[in-house]
Design an enzyme around this catalytic site. Structure first.
Site, short mmCIF file in Angstrom:
data_model
loop_
_atom_site.label_atom_id
_atom_site.label_comp_id
_atom_site.label_asym_id
_atom_site.label_seq_id
_atom_site.Cartn_x
_atom_site.Cartn_y
_atom_site.Cartn_z
N ASP A 1 0.85 -1.18 0.00
CA ASP A 1 0.00 0.00 0.00
C ASP A 1 0.89 1.24 0.00
O ASP A 1 1.79 1.36 0.85
CB ASP A 1 -0.92 0.02 1.22
N HIS B 1 -6.05 2.60 -4.80
CA HIS B 1 -6.27 2.69 -3.36
C HIS B 1 -7.10 3.92 -3.01
O HIS B 1 -7.12 4.35 -1.86
CB HIS B 1 -4.91 2.73 -2.64
N HIS C 1 -8.25 8.49 0.04
CA HIS C 1 -8.17 7.52 1.15
C HIS C 1 -9.34 7.68 2.13
O HIS C 1 -9.15 7.72 3.35
CB HIS C 1 -6.83 7.68 1.89
N HIS D 1 3.34 -2.16 3.93
CA HIS D 1 3.25 -0.73 3.65
C HIS D 1 4.63 -0.21 3.27
O HIS D 1 5.61 -0.47 3.98
CB HIS D 1 2.70 0.02 4.86
#
Length: 238
Positions: free
Chosen positions: A53, A104, A108, A202
């Site tokens: 991510d 993504h 967010h 991440h």
């Protein structure tokens, strides 16, 4: 009966000693299954799917890409609008080196609080901005921010042509002020390896960047191969 807008936070029973993880107790397995979402790949094969991510850049993505290139490992990078705007060169490199660029969302958000049209806008903005940089017009995979989703979110993403991607191996790695060293990252990932694992990392984590080479080498020593998400044919739910 749960409504289509009921929010869920993705969670799972972690793998230990090579056993398969489970989402059976979380109350949402049927929602993931109905929408063809990815949680776990073929549990009969020693295959691993590496996903990152990328909400923002913290100085470690280039090192991650260096390791993946040296080890010839494919990965998927789920990017936000912030990352796309801020890091066009890294985005271009991901594409040029054969990795999947996943969606993504632009800002967010908690997508369960959005209308289907707002979800479309969030995803379209990332796809279009990324395409201007990479030339790659299509995005096939999406990961809901913070793992918060509902039946409506998954259905909307599926209708837009996306496969929703969750994970079956992960740890608390995103807190940049609580990094605990490469050895800690290595142990956290290696202790959760299992056949068909979809691994979430991440890219803001210094620990992940420093541990990645050893993770890849030692997973391979255990007989695992790393594959791209677009090679994942069997989706498991358990």
């Amino acid at each position: 009966m749960a409504s289509s807008a009921q929010p869920y936070h993705f969670g799972f029973k972690k793998s230990k000693n090579g056993e398969l993880p489970s989402i059976a107790q979380e109350g949402f397995m049927n929602i993931l299954q109905k929408n063809g979402s990815i949680f776990l790949g073929d549990a009969g094969q020693k295959e691993l799917y590496l996903t990152f991510d990328n909400g923002y850049e913290n100085g470690y993505t280039a090192k991650v890409l260096d390791v993946l290139k040296a080890k010839k490992v494919p990965a998927a990078f789920f990017v936000t609008g912030h990352f796309v705007r801020d890091q066009p060169e890294l985005l271009r490199r991901m594409n040029d080196e054969g990795h999947i660029i996943g969606n993504h969302s632009w800002s967010h958000p908690d997508m369960t609080s959005l209308t289907p049209e707002q979800i479309r806008t969030e995803l379209d903005k990332v796809r279009e901005a990324s395409a201007r940089i990479t030339g790659q017009q299509k995005m096939s995979f999406v990961r809901p921010p913070r793992g918060i989703f509902s039946s409506r979110v998954l259905e909307t993403c599926k209708q837009l042509g996306y496969t929703n991607v969750f994970w079956s191996a992960a740890y608390r790695d995103w807190e940049t002020d609580r990094q605990q060293g490469a050895g800690y990252a290595y142990q956290q990932v290696m202790s959760q390896l299992h056949p068909g694992a979809v691994i979430l990392l991440h890219s803001v984590s210094k620990d992940n960047a420093e541990a990645l080479s050893s993770i890849i080498d030692d997973a391979r020593k255990q007989g695992y191969t790393f594959k791209s998400l677009d090679e994942l044919k069997v989706k498991m739910y358990r």
